[in-house]
Structure formats: C-alpha cells, structure tokens
Design a protein around this motif. Structure first.
Motif, mmCIF file in Angstrom:
data_model
loop_
_atom_site.group_PDB
_atom_site.id
_atom_site.type_symbol
_atom_site.label_atom_id
_atom_site.label_comp_id
_atom_site.label_asym_id
_atom_site.label_seq_id
_atom_site.Cartn_x
_atom_site.Cartn_y
_atom_site.Cartn_z
ATOM 1 N N SER A 104 4.287 -7.708 -15.971
ATOM 2 C CA SER A 104 3.770 -8.921 -16.607
ATOM 3 C C SER A 104 3.840 -10.108 -15.653
ATOM 4 O O SER A 104 4.617 -10.134 -14.694
ATOM 5 N N ASP A 105 3.013 -11.112 -15.932
ATOM 6 C CA ASP A 105 3.029 -12.345 -15.145
ATOM 7 C C ASP A 105 4.405 -13.013 -15.213
ATOM 8 O O ASP A 105 4.857 -13.632 -14.239
ATOM 9 N N GLU A 106 5.067 -12.875 -16.354
ATOM 10 C CA GLU A 106 6.393 -13.466 -16.524
ATOM 11 C C GLU A 106 7.398 -12.834 -15.572
ATOM 12 O O GLU A 106 8.210 -13.528 -14.949
ATOM 13 N N VAL A 107 7.354 -11.514 -15.444
ATOM 14 C CA VAL A 107 8.266 -10.815 -14.547
ATOM 15 C C VAL A 107 7.966 -11.171 -13.092
ATOM 16 O O VAL A 107 8.877 -11.397 -12.287
ATOM 17 N N ILE A 108 6.684 -11.236 -12.743
ATOM 18 C CA ILE A 108 6.301 -11.611 -11.377
ATOM 19 C C ILE A 108 6.842 -12.993 -11.032
ATOM 20 O O ILE A 108 7.423 -13.206 -9.960
ATOM 21 N N ALA A 109 6.682 -13.936 -11.957
ATOM 22 C CA ALA A 109 7.167 -15.296 -11.715
ATOM 23 C C ALA A 109 8.683 -15.318 -11.561
ATOM 24 O O ALA A 109 9.224 -16.051 -10.727
ATOM 25 N N GLN A 110 9.380 -14.494 -12.353
ATOM 26 C CA GLN A 110 10.838 -14.452 -12.284
ATOM 27 C C GLN A 110 11.296 -13.896 -10.928
ATOM 28 O O GLN A 110 12.257 -14.393 -10.336
ATOM 29 N N ILE A 111 10.596 -12.871 -10.423
ATOM 30 C CA ILE A 111 10.930 -12.298 -9.113
ATOM 31 C C ILE A 111 10.699 -13.327 -8.010
ATOM 32 O O ILE A 111 11.549 -13.533 -7.133
ATOM 33 N N GLN A 112 9.566 -13.985 -8.061
ATOM 34 C CA GLN A 112 9.214 -14.934 -7.007
ATOM 35 C C GLN A 112 10.123 -16.166 -7.002
ATOM 36 O O GLN A 112 10.281 -16.813 -5.970
ATOM 37 N N ALA A 113 10.721 -16.452 -8.139
ATOM 38 C CA ALA A 113 11.569 -17.653 -8.241
ATOM 39 C C ALA A 113 13.027 -17.396 -7.886
ATOM 40 O O ALA A 113 13.824 -18.332 -7.859
ATOM 41 N N LEU A 114 13.394 -16.128 -7.591
ATOM 42 C CA LEU A 114 14.791 -15.835 -7.283
ATOM 43 C C LEU A 114 15.224 -16.575 -6.022
ATOM 44 O O LEU A 114 14.597 -16.453 -4.968
ATOM 45 N N PRO A 115 16.314 -17.339 -6.091
ATOM 46 C CA PRO A 115 16.797 -18.051 -4.903
ATOM 47 C C PRO A 115 17.718 -17.169 -4.064
ATOM 48 O O PRO A 115 18.391 -16.277 -4.595
ATOM 49 N N GLY A 116 17.747 -17.403 -2.759
ATOM 50 C CA GLY A 116 18.678 -16.684 -1.900
ATOM 51 C C GLY A 116 18.034 -15.554 -1.136
ATOM 52 O O GLY A 116 16.837 -15.284 -1.254
ATOM 53 N N GLU A 117 18.857 -14.881 -0.321
ATOM 54 C CA GLU A 117 18.420 -13.740 0.477
ATOM 55 C C GLU A 117 19.021 -12.466 -0.113
ATOM 56 O O GLU A 117 20.219 -12.417 -0.413
ATOM 57 N N PHE A 118 18.199 -11.419 -0.246
ATOM 58 C CA PHE A 118 18.653 -10.182 -0.867
ATOM 59 C C PHE A 118 18.295 -8.998 0.042
ATOM 60 O O PHE A 118 17.121 -8.722 0.265
ATOM 61 N N ARG A 119 19.304 -8.321 0.548
ATOM 62 C CA ARG A 119 19.103 -7.122 1.364
ATOM 63 C C ARG A 119 19.623 -5.913 0.576
ATOM 64 O O ARG A 119 20.827 -5.680 0.485
ATOM 65 N N PHE A 120 18.697 -5.168 -0.001
ATOM 66 C CA PHE A 120 19.055 -4.015 -0.822
ATOM 67 C C PHE A 120 18.981 -2.725 -0.002
ATOM 68 O O PHE A 120 18.091 -2.550 0.833
ATOM 69 N N GLU A 121 19.919 -1.819 -0.278
ATOM 70 C CA GLU A 121 19.889 -0.458 0.255
ATOM 71 C C GLU A 121 20.087 0.496 -0.929
ATOM 72 O O GLU A 121 21.022 0.323 -1.710
ATOM 73 N N THR A 122 19.196 1.469 -1.060
ATOM 74 C CA THR A 122 19.311 2.458 -2.125
ATOM 75 C C THR A 122 19.434 3.845 -1.528
ATOM 76 O O THR A 122 18.569 4.272 -0.764
#
Length: 518
Positions: A104-122
């Motif tokens: 959804s557009d709401e989820v996209i906006a929430q992802i784009q608004a996340l502050p900070g740097e995120f380095r994920f490893e799975t």
C-alpha cells in the motif's frame, strides 16, 4: 544453469523491467562461484535491460549486488538464491528494474520516512519456507529507502559465519551487527519493530472502526473460510489476525487438501488471503487479541481488545485463533530456543549438517522430521514418550530402514543441556526402569503436537482442561453470539480441510444468529 522451461517463465517476468541496471558479481574460484556466474549469465541473456559486471569486491564470495545509473543499490545475495529463494531473486530483479511493489501507499510512505541507517543481514537456508518472506520484505525496503541495506546469506554456504554467530535457526536477522529477530516476518512486522510509534497509531485505527456484523479473530484456514462466507452474505465483516495464514505458514508439503494434489503452506496461505480480499472484508493484520468482553444488555456488542491497546466491537464474533507448537516445558528449553532447540526441521535442519540431533515425538510429524533430518545430519535420535511409535506404518518402515537413526521409546525428556551459548545435549528418563541417560547433541527438534491459542479467553468462554474452546455442532460457544472454529476448538482431527469446513459452518451459524436477533 536454468532449464528451458524456467528460462521461458523468467523471460516473461523480465519483460516488466523498465529501468536498465547491472548485476555486480563478487566471485572466487569455487564451484559455487561458477554456478552463480552461470545463473547470472542466464539472467542477462533474457533481458536487454540487464548487464553483468564481475568487478565486485565484496568480502563475501560468491555474492552479487545491483547497480543502477552508476549507484550501488542496497540489495545483495551472498550465495545462490535457488530453491525457495528463487522467487526472492525474481522479485529483486523486477523491483530494481522499476516494477512497482505490491504494497500500500501507506506502507511505502512509512518505509521511506524511516530515519537513520539500517544494515540488515539475513541468514537463510534454501529449504526454509519461512525465509523468503523476510528476504523479500527487507529487499523491498532497501529498494524504497537508500538508507537501508540488506544482504541475504545462505547459511549452509557461509558456515564459518553461522558458527561464529552461533546461529541455529533460520531466518536469523541482524541489524547493524546486532540480533534483530528470527522467524517469519513480513514488511509490516519489521516496520512495527523499527517504528516504535506504529502501535499507538494502529490502536487509534482500531478504535475508530464502526462495529462489525461479524468479526473473525484469526486468519488461518478456519478464519479465512469464515470471512468469505460472512462477506458473501453482504454483511459487514472484519478479520483481525496476528499473522494471516496462521500455522499453515509453517507447513511445508500439503498433499491432502482435497482437489489440490500438492502445494506448500505459504502458497496456500497466500491463496487464502487473496480469496478473502476478493470480497469487502476489512483485514486487520498483526493484531494479537488480548481479551474478549461479551455483550451486555444495551448496545448488544461484543468487544475484542488487542495487545496494542485498541479494541473492536461486533454483533457476533468467530474465534479462529488456531494452535501453536506444543513445548516440552523442561529446564533449558526456553533458554536454548533458537540456539539448538527448534520446531521446524525443514527450516533449520540444514544448519545441523554433519551433526548429531534428536527429534522429540513419535507421531507422523516426528517421524517425518527424523526421516528428513537423516539425509542431512550425522545421526538422529528419536525419543517417544509412549511404548511405541504412533506414526503411520509406512513412515515407521522408512524410518527403521535408515542406518543413522536410533529410536528410543518410553523416554521422557527431562532437561535440555547447554554450555550457556548453545545446546550440548539432553537428559531423558527411561520410563521402564527409571534410569537416567544423557545424549550428546547439537540440536533438538520438538514435534509433540499442538497447543490451542486460547489463553486470552480464560474466564470468558468455556474451555476444556486442554485449553480447547468447547463448541456445539453449530460452532456456538458458551457465550451467545460468540462462535469458534478450527484447531482452537474441541472439534477432533486438526486438519486444514476440516478447519475450512468448520470456519464456514461457524460463519453460517453467526449469520443465522444475526437474523434471529433481528
């Protein structure tokens, strides 16, 4: 690398790529690197918008990332994403190539608004049916937010990392070098952990909903069937689920769902949700119910409260919260959960390659787990509490034919032992002579049945001593206007096909109740 049929299918998908990009490979002289190069060459040969560069310098080899307009994107695969992860690769190719994400557009906006740097490893395994959800969610987030990076790592290929980090369950997720989570997660679940204010917003949304005619609590097969049958009656229907699909998401092969010869749990769960979404059903995911307040005289509405502080009201409620894996409840089990104690042999089995493990439980699930694990690990010890195995004869015959399996009956597991970091073994008591034995192990797979998700209903509806909701032939509980269906109830034989039928029946009963109440 890819056969002709798979190439044809992939080429059709790659026609949706609109933005040119490069795949950047970091290779060494290993056999896996040669396989990866062959795979990537097959891919670039199917689209004129994709190029291949082999000048990658990543320390994990073999691996590959993506580059667009000279800029490195935040997605990397360390290892060969085949098996369950091939879909993750295809989606990454499409999304990097400009194909719009299905959120959804709401989820996209929430992802784009996340502050900070995120380095994920799975860390994933190719046989894990839970891993693709995590890999695909984090890849999507990396495409949408340049401050997010994600590398998906094949734990079987990078075993030195797995052992250094003492990873014994997949998917295992790290954020900025620290453990972030394990097990199946979707985009919304990951966002809920990152965006700490999302719980309050969700509660506010729930509180703003007008009352439903039918509120289904639970999104497994029973809940999905109940929602469809209610919506088809043209009444206001809502589904509140902790995770849509329920325990089906943790099931690998399904071969007894009538008219579907063979499928997998996650695939069936997606089909259930897609079917529900064909109707006007308000789906409220990631909602864990915490209390049921039956209707009193007045507005005649039942209230369901949720862990985030929100609540929903409805004229009728259908409880379809399903069940979860039953635990041994012995010392050490919780301490070493995810560090040697596991509940999904398909997901976590490859992490114990060449090691000694145990399976607890001699029913169909336990024996099937032991058979699967025997092809991966050094040795399997199966412990059964009863005097004999309870699995089907054909499964027992197969199990007994395996040279690296030991079967112990009349065995009561009393303790999981470890060194403070990981499992080192277990202790069991021989129920025949009360002798105590210790077995040296690296992993323990618990397969002893199901426990109904009904703790939140104690004191509200009638439960059996096993925690099952007592229902009559119509799915009615002890509370008028509150119905129940599926594995959480007293209906025998916990099967998907039975849960679907019980969900439909409970929904029809709820509709009949509404009619009679005017």
């Amino acid at each position: 690398m890819l056969d002709a049929n798979l190439k044809t299918q992939l080429q059709a998908y790659l026609e949706k790529v609109t933005q040119p990009f490069e795949i950047v490979a970091s290779l060494d002289d290993s056999a896996k690197a040669a396989e990866m190069l062959a795979l990537l060459q097959d891919i670039v040969g199917l689209s004129d918008k994709i190029a291949l560069a082999t000048d990658g310098t990543d320390s994990r080899k073999p691996s590959f990332s993506f580059r667009r307009d000279g800029q490195e994107l935040g997605i990397r695969f360390a290892g060969l994403p085949m098996g369950h992860e091939f879909t993750s690769l295809v989606l990454a190719l499409l999304q990097v190539g400009g194909y719009p994400p299905k959120v959804s557009d709401e989820v996209i906006a929430q992802i784009q608004a996340l502050p900070g740097e995120f380095r994920f490893e799975t860390y994933f395994s190719l046989s894990c049916q839970n891993c693709p959800d995590v890999v695909q969610a984090l890849n999507l987030m990396a495409v949408l937010n340049p401050n997010i990076q994600h590398v998906a790592i094949d734990g079987a290929l990078f075993q030195a990392e797995v052992e250094a980090r003492q990873i014994m369950a997949v998917p295992s997720i790290y954020l900025n070098g620290e453990p972030f989570g394990s097990g199946r997660m979707g985009v919304e679940e990951i966002l809920a952990k990152l965006d700490t204010s999302s719980g309050a917003r969700e509660a506010e949304k729930l509180n703003g909903k007008t009352a439903f005619d039918v509120l289904v609590v639970g999104g497994g097969p029973a809940g999905a069937a109940a929602a469809i049958y209610a919506a088809r009656k043209g009444i206001r229907t809502g589904v509140a689920a902790e995770r849509f699909g329920g325990q089906v998401l943790d099931t690998l092969a399904i071969e007894n769902f009538i008219s579907v010869q063979e499928t997998e749990g996650p695939k069936l769960a997606r089909a259930l949700e897609e079917h529900v979404r064909q109707y006007e059903v308000d789906i409220l995911n990631l909602q864990r119910a915490s209390a049921l307040i039956p209707a009193e005289t007045g507005d005649g509405l039942h209230t369901v409260q949720f862990a985030n502080g929100g609540e929903l009201k409805a004229k009728t409620v259908i409880l379809a919260t399903g069940a979860r894996w039953r635990e041994m409840n012995v010392p050490g089990e919780q301490e070493y959960r995810g560090r040697g104690v596991a509940y999904c042999p398909h997901c976590d089995g490859p992490l114990f390659k060449g090691k000694r493990v145990a399976v607890i439980g001699g029913g169909n699930s336990g024996v099937e787990a032991a058979i699967d694990l025997a092809g991966i690990v050094e040795h399997v010890t199966l412990l059964e509490f009863g005097e004999q195995l309870r699995a089907d004869a054909v499964l027992q015959s197969k199990l007994r034919s395996l040279a690296n399996v030991t079967i112990i009956t009349l065995a009561q597991t009393t303790e999981v032992t470890g060194d403070g970091q990981k499992v080192t073994g277990l202790i069991y008591q021989d129920r025949h002579n009360d002798e105590v034995h210790r077995v040296e192990l690296a992993g323990i797979f618990v397969q002893i049945g199901l426990l109904p998700n009904s703790d939140w209903l104690k004191g509200t509806v009638e439960l059996t001593r096993f925690g099952e909701i007592v229902v009559d032939a119509r799915g009615q509980t002890s509370v008028p206007g509150v119905f129940a269906a599926g594995d959480v109830t007293t209906v025998p034989y916990k099967q998907i096909v039975i849960a679907v039928g019980e969900g439909a029946k409970a929904s029809l009963s709820a509709f009949d109740h509404l009619i009679r109440q005017g």
